[in-house]
Structures are given as C-alpha cells and as structure tokens.
Design a protein around this motif. Structure first.
Motif, PDB file in Angstrom:
ATOM      1  N   UNK A  58       0.877  -1.174   0.000  1.00 54.17           N
ATOM      2  CA  UNK A  58       0.000   0.000   0.000  1.00 54.17           C
ATOM      3  C   UNK A  58       0.913   1.222   0.000  1.00 54.17           C
ATOM      4  N   UNK A  59       0.554   2.293  -0.630  1.00 57.73           N
ATOM      5  CA  UNK A  59      -0.721   2.597  -1.264  1.00 57.73           C
ATOM      6  C   UNK A  59      -0.834   2.112  -2.694  1.00 57.73           C
ATOM      7  N   UNK A  66      -7.485   5.821  -1.988  1.00 59.43           N
ATOM      8  CA  UNK A  66      -7.424   5.087  -0.725  1.00 59.43           C
ATOM      9  C   UNK A  66      -6.014   5.267  -0.181  1.00 59.43           C
ATOM     10  N   UNK A  67      -5.888   5.849   0.998  1.00 57.39           N
ATOM     11  CA  UNK A  67      -4.593   6.279   1.487  1.00 57.39           C
ATOM     12  C   UNK A  67      -4.121   5.462   2.689  1.00 57.39           C
ATOM     13  N   UNK A  68      -2.806   5.406   2.863  1.00 56.60           N
ATOM     14  CA  UNK A  68      -2.225   4.756   4.028  1.00 56.60           C
ATOM     15  C   UNK A  68      -2.042   5.795   5.123  1.00 56.60           C
ATOM     16  N   UNK A  75       8.903   5.930  15.152  1.00 56.30           N
ATOM     17  CA  UNK A  75       9.251   4.715  14.415  1.00 56.30           C
ATOM     18  C   UNK A  75      10.438   4.955  13.495  1.00 56.30           C
ATOM     19  N   UNK A  76      11.124   3.883  13.129  1.00 55.10           N
ATOM     20  CA  UNK A  76      12.305   4.026  12.286  1.00 55.10           C
ATOM     21  C   UNK A  76      12.001   3.806  10.803  1.00 55.10           C
ATOM     22  N   UNK A  77      10.795   3.407  10.462  1.00 53.96           N
ATOM     23  CA  UNK A  77      10.454   3.164   9.062  1.00 53.96           C
ATOM     24  C   UNK A  77       8.989   3.463   8.821  1.00 53.96           C
ATOM     25  N   UNK A  78       8.579   3.205   7.578  1.00 52.08           N
ATOM     26  CA  UNK A  78       7.173   3.336   7.239  1.00 52.08           C
ATOM     27  C   UNK A  78       6.766   4.694   6.706  1.00 52.08           C
ATOM     28  N   UNK A  79       7.735   5.557   6.393  1.00 58.13           N
ATOM     29  CA  UNK A  79       7.384   6.886   5.905  1.00 58.13           C
ATOM     30  C   UNK A  79       7.477   7.034   4.394  1.00 58.13           C
ATOM     31  N   UNK A  80       8.247   6.178   3.748  1.00 56.60           N
ATOM     32  CA  UNK A  80       8.522   6.330   2.321  1.00 56.60           C
ATOM     33  C   UNK A  80       7.287   6.287   1.450  1.00 56.60           C
ATOM     34  N   UNK A  81       6.452   5.284   1.619  1.00 54.78           N
ATOM     35  CA  UNK A  81       5.275   5.166   0.773  1.00 54.78           C
ATOM     36  C   UNK A  81       4.233   6.219   1.125  1.00 54.78           C
ATOM     37  N   UNK A  82       4.221   6.654   2.372  1.00 52.85           N
ATOM     38  CA  UNK A  82       3.360   7.774   2.765  1.00 52.85           C
ATOM     39  C   UNK A  82       3.802   9.035   2.019  1.00 52.85           C
ATOM     40  N   UNK A  83       5.113   9.234   1.889  1.00 50.07           N
ATOM     41  CA  UNK A  83       5.625  10.391   1.160  1.00 50.07           C
ATOM     42  C   UNK A  83       5.208  10.358  -0.308  1.00 50.07           C
ATOM     43  N   UNK A  84       5.197   9.165  -0.905  1.00 46.29           N
ATOM     44  CA  UNK A  84       4.766   9.043  -2.297  1.00 46.29           C
ATOM     45  C   UNK A  84       3.344   9.564  -2.446  1.00 46.29           C
ATOM     46  N   UNK A 108       5.878  -3.766 -10.832  1.00 47.57           N
ATOM     47  CA  UNK A 108       6.333  -2.447 -11.210  1.00 47.57           C
ATOM     48  C   UNK A 108       5.561  -1.440 -10.380  1.00 47.57           C
ATOM     49  N   UNK A 109       6.260  -0.641  -9.588  1.00 45.07           N
ATOM     50  CA  UNK A 109       5.650   0.459  -8.848  1.00 45.07           C
ATOM     51  C   UNK A 109       6.024   1.749  -9.564  1.00 45.07           C
TER      52      UNK A 109
END
Length: 117
Positions: A58-59, A66-68, A75-84, A108-109
């Motif tokens: 996700x996302x 539909x958003x994450x 936390x040390x991770x989990x921000x990258x895809x939110x930034x996208x 492919x993302x």
C-alpha cells in the motif's frame, strides 16, 4: 534532466520519492531491480521501479484515493510510501507474475509528477 525539461521545481521531490522506492527494493525485495524515467508530455514525468518480488505494498495496491496512515511517531520506518502519496500526482503498481519462479516477472511500482503551476 528535469531542469532541462522545465521541471526544476519538482526535482527534489522526484529524487526523494525515487530514493524511497529504490530503498524499499533494497530492504524488502532483495532482488534485481530496474529504474525507468518516462517523459509523458505536457511537463509530466513517470518514474517506475521494477523488482522481481511479487508483493505490491500500500498505497500502490489500493484503489486511487485510498490512502495509508502516517508512520507511528518515533518509528524508524514506514514513511517512504506515505511520502509518495503526499507528493506524487498519481501512483500505482502492476503485478507481473510470481517473480520468485519466473524470470522477468515481479512488480512495477510507479509515480507521476508534473510541473507545478
């Protein structure tokens, strides 16, 4: 490249989001990968990252809009895809088959950005 196409104002965001996708391949897929930049015309750019692991996070696996949720504070991770989803104009993912068995498959993302007006 982006400066010569009149997209200097989105250069930092494109670099950040590209780095996030490539880093996720390195940390999670641990597979061969490929990066492609495609000029779509009218000041739009698509960045695609392929890897041979079939999981679409996700996302990218969710319907448009539909958003994450943001990562937990501290936390040390989990921000990258939110930034996208926060900075890209559009994003998505395509499954290309079971990359663990079939050569040239995986996922492919991609994300798209355009000049800001």
């Amino acid at each position: 490249m982006l400066k010569s196409h009149g997209m200097a104002e989105v250069l930092d965001a494109v670099e950040l989001l590209t780095s996030e996708l490539v880093t996720n391949v390195y940390l999670h897929a641990k597979s061969p990968a490929s990066l492609r930049l495609t000029a779509l015309g009218q000041g739009r750019l698509r960045v695609g990252v392929w890897d041979s692991h079939p999981y679409i996070p996700a996302p990218f696996a969710r319907p448009p809009g539909d958003r994450v949720s943001p990562a937990a504070e501290g936390g040390v991770g989990g921000r990258g895809l939110f930034l996208v989803q926060e900075f890209a104009d559009a994003w998505g993912g395509w499954s290309l088959g079971d990359g663990l068995l079939d050569r040239g498959s995986g996922k492919l993302l991609w994300f798209e950005m355009g000049r800001k007006h």
